[in-house]
Design an enzyme around this catalytic site. Structure first.
Site, PDB file in Angstrom:
ATOM      1  N   SER A  22       0.832  -1.196   0.000  1.00 35.19           N
ATOM      2  CA  SER A  22       0.000   0.000   0.000  1.00 35.19           C
ATOM      3  C   SER A  22       0.875   1.257   0.000  1.00 35.19           C
ATOM      4  O   SER A  22       2.005   1.234   0.496  1.00 35.19           O
ATOM      5  CB  SER A  22      -0.880  -0.012   1.253  1.00 35.19           C
ATOM      6  OG  SER A  22      -1.876   0.977   1.195  1.00 35.19           O
ATOM      7  N   PRO A  23       0.375   2.361  -0.543  1.00 29.46           N
ATOM      8  CA  PRO A  23       1.137   3.617  -0.481  1.00 29.46           C
ATOM      9  C   PRO A  23       1.390   4.032   0.967  1.00 29.46           C
ATOM     10  O   PRO A  23       0.475   3.988   1.792  1.00 29.46           O
ATOM     11  CB  PRO A  23       0.222   4.630  -1.184  1.00 29.46           C
ATOM     12  CG  PRO A  23      -0.740   3.812  -1.965  1.00 29.46           C
ATOM     13  CD  PRO A  23      -0.918   2.529  -1.230  1.00 29.46           C
ATOM     14  N   CYS A  25       3.248   7.222   3.059  1.00 31.33           N
ATOM     15  CA  CYS A  25       3.956   8.500   3.040  1.00 31.33           C
ATOM     16  C   CYS A  25       5.278   8.381   3.792  1.00 31.33           C
ATOM     17  O   CYS A  25       5.328   7.826   4.888  1.00 31.33           O
ATOM     18  CB  CYS A  25       3.095   9.593   3.655  1.00 31.33           C
ATOM     19  SG  CYS A  25       1.655  10.020   2.673  1.00 31.33           S
ATOM     20  N   GLN A 101       0.992   6.304  -7.005  1.00 29.53           N
ATOM     21  CA  GLN A 101      -0.264   6.931  -6.594  1.00 29.53           C
ATOM     22  C   GLN A 101      -0.192   8.429  -6.901  1.00 29.53           C
ATOM     23  O   GLN A 101       0.760   9.111  -6.504  1.00 29.53           O
ATOM     24  CB  GLN A 101      -0.516   6.728  -5.097  1.00 29.53           C
ATOM     25  CG  GLN A 101      -1.881   7.234  -4.637  1.00 29.53           C
ATOM     26  CD  GLN A 101      -2.083   7.087  -3.148  1.00 29.53           C
ATOM     27  OE1 GLN A 101      -1.393   7.746  -2.364  1.00 29.53           O
ATOM     28  NE2 GLN A 101      -3.007   6.231  -2.743  1.00 29.53           N
ATOM     29  N   TYR A 182      -8.347  13.831   1.110  1.00 28.70           N
ATOM     30  CA  TYR A 182      -7.597  14.676   0.197  1.00 28.70           C
ATOM     31  C   TYR A 182      -8.536  15.258  -0.865  1.00 28.70           C
ATOM     32  O   TYR A 182      -9.752  15.050  -0.828  1.00 28.70           O
ATOM     33  CB  TYR A 182      -6.410  13.906  -0.374  1.00 28.70           C
ATOM     34  CG  TYR A 182      -5.457  13.466   0.724  1.00 28.70           C
ATOM     35  CD1 TYR A 182      -5.000  14.391   1.667  1.00 28.70           C
ATOM     36  CD2 TYR A 182      -5.055  12.145   0.860  1.00 28.70           C
ATOM     37  CE1 TYR A 182      -4.164  14.003   2.703  1.00 28.70           C
ATOM     38  CE2 TYR A 182      -4.217  11.749   1.896  1.00 28.70           C
ATOM     39  CZ  TYR A 182      -3.772  12.687   2.818  1.00 28.70           C
ATOM     40  OH  TYR A 182      -2.944  12.302   3.849  1.00 28.70           O
ATOM     41  N   LEU A 301      -5.157  -3.190   8.569  1.00 27.74           N
ATOM     42  CA  LEU A 301      -4.838  -4.123   9.654  1.00 27.74           C
ATOM     43  C   LEU A 301      -5.003  -5.577   9.230  1.00 27.74           C
ATOM     44  O   LEU A 301      -5.549  -6.409   9.953  1.00 27.74           O
ATOM     45  CB  LEU A 301      -5.695  -3.817  10.890  1.00 27.74           C
ATOM     46  CG  LEU A 301      -5.508  -2.422  11.491  1.00 27.74           C
ATOM     47  CD1 LEU A 301      -6.376  -2.254  12.736  1.00 27.74           C
ATOM     48  CD2 LEU A 301      -4.043  -2.157  11.831  1.00 27.74           C
TER      49      LEU A 301
END
Length: 364
Positions: A22-23, A25, A101, A182, A301
């Protein structure tokens, strides 16, 4: 073979397995120029070497004011794409699909890195005026400026240009980030979009026109790439996005050219109350898959191999995305494959790790 380690079709490309990255940050562009560096190279390629099927970068901003923090990745110029190209090449060399992404943080932009402060970065310290569907701030962040209609109309081409750079740099898949509070999520949610023009409730009342136009523009820009969309399937606040709205969002994006959906939730309202537990977002993937027939992944999770396998066996999703599990162990897939399949001819293990894969001879 387990379902987790069976191949799956993502639009026009085949992915070797269904354990995806997953992306995440990283806030690690130290020069504040959106350029990937050594950290990004080591961080992302390690997951491909560790057996992931697809490795997605963190959010790459489509314009400078779209960054979550001043230290985020960008894809608003060609130099940034050139910096990402070696990373895409190494991910592919290790057998995984390189994905990127594409994002705009909107009113949640211009924030401090988590380890260096909280809230918005002031303009005189390198921050900027944020923008959104309206002028209401997110929590204690600085208030955004509401985008004019013509400014909104220009956003799809910014996403499209970033997608062209990504594919030119060697990425096989692009994801439009329309989740986590976002900018695109800000336009989709009734909690943050009360506009009465075509970008709000002025035409159809679904607030989906910007998402539609962005997906259409990206699809036209990269017709041969896999196109994913990340959505928040619930705002976890009364009056916000719910399951029925999410199904409509998915249908709009399918019609616009999306191949796959990454179902997450939350992020658009500080009042959210999320019941965190393993697999807490799996029901969103299950519901969308059942209602639309779309290919989806589950995220949230899902850390244990047996749990990931059960999500797929039960038909709740077509792949799973993990984040912190990969951070804790970049070779998560190698251990998962051993746990689920033992030693397999279709192994994700690199040949250099052959000795580690050998099953010990039983004692006699």
């Amino acid at each position: 073979m387990s379902v987790l380690f069976s191949p799956v079709q993502l639009g026009p490309i085949e992915v070797r397995n269904r354990a995806w990255v997953s992306p995440m940050c990283q806030y690690s562009c130290e020069e504040r120029d959106g350029m990937a560096g050594d950290w990004h190279h080591e961080h992302l390629t390690s997951f491909a070497r560790g057996g992931a099927g697809l490795v997605m970068t963190e959010a790459a901003a489509i314009e400078p004011i779209g960054r979550i923090s001043p230290h985020d990745l960008g894809l608003w110029n060609d130099a940034q794409a050139e910096a990402l190209a070696p990373i895409a090449a190494r991910i592919r060399a290790h057998g995984a699909v390189p994905a990127v992404q594409l994002a705009h943080a909107g009113r949640k932009a211009s924030t401090h890195r988590q380890w260096s402060g909280r809230g918005s970065v002031p303009v005189d310290e390198g921050g900027w005026q944020t923008v959104s569907a309206g002028s209401e701030a997110f929590g204690h962040y600085a208030p955004p400026r509401a985008l004019a209609s013509d400014e909104v109309a220009a956003l799809p081409e910014l996403f499209a240009a970033a997608a062209r750079r990504a594919v030119g740099a060697g990425f096989d898949a692009v994801e439009v980030h329309a989740a986590h509070g976002y900018l695109l999520h800000q336009f989709l949610s009734p909690l943050s979009n009360d506009r009465d023009d075509e970008w709000g409730v002025g035409e159809g009342g679904l607030r989906t026109l910007l998402l539609q136009r962005v997906v259409e523009a990206v699809r036209a820009a990269v017709p041969d790439a896999a196109l994913m969309v990340r959505l928040s399937a619930s705002d976890w606040v009364e009056g916000g996005i719910d399951a029925a709205m999410t199904v409509e969002h998915v249908r709009v994006a399918i019609a616009a050219g999306a191949d796959w959906f990454d179902l997450s939730s939350g992020g658009n309202d500080p009042r959210q109350e999320i019941p965190l537990e393993p697999g807490y977002q799996v029901p969103f993937a299950r519901a969308v898959r059942a209602a639309t027939g779309a290919k989806v992944n589950a995220v949230g999770l899902i850390d244990e191999p047996a749990h990931a396998e059960s999500v797929l066996v039960d038909g709740d999703a077509d792949a799973v995305m993990l984040a912190r599990a990969w951070m804790r162990n970049p070779h998560w897939a190698l251990g998962a494959e051993t746990e689920l399949d033992g030693v397999s001819d279709a192994s994700v293990w690199p040949p250099q790790y052959t000795r580690a894969r050998r099953v010990p001879t039983p004692a006699r």
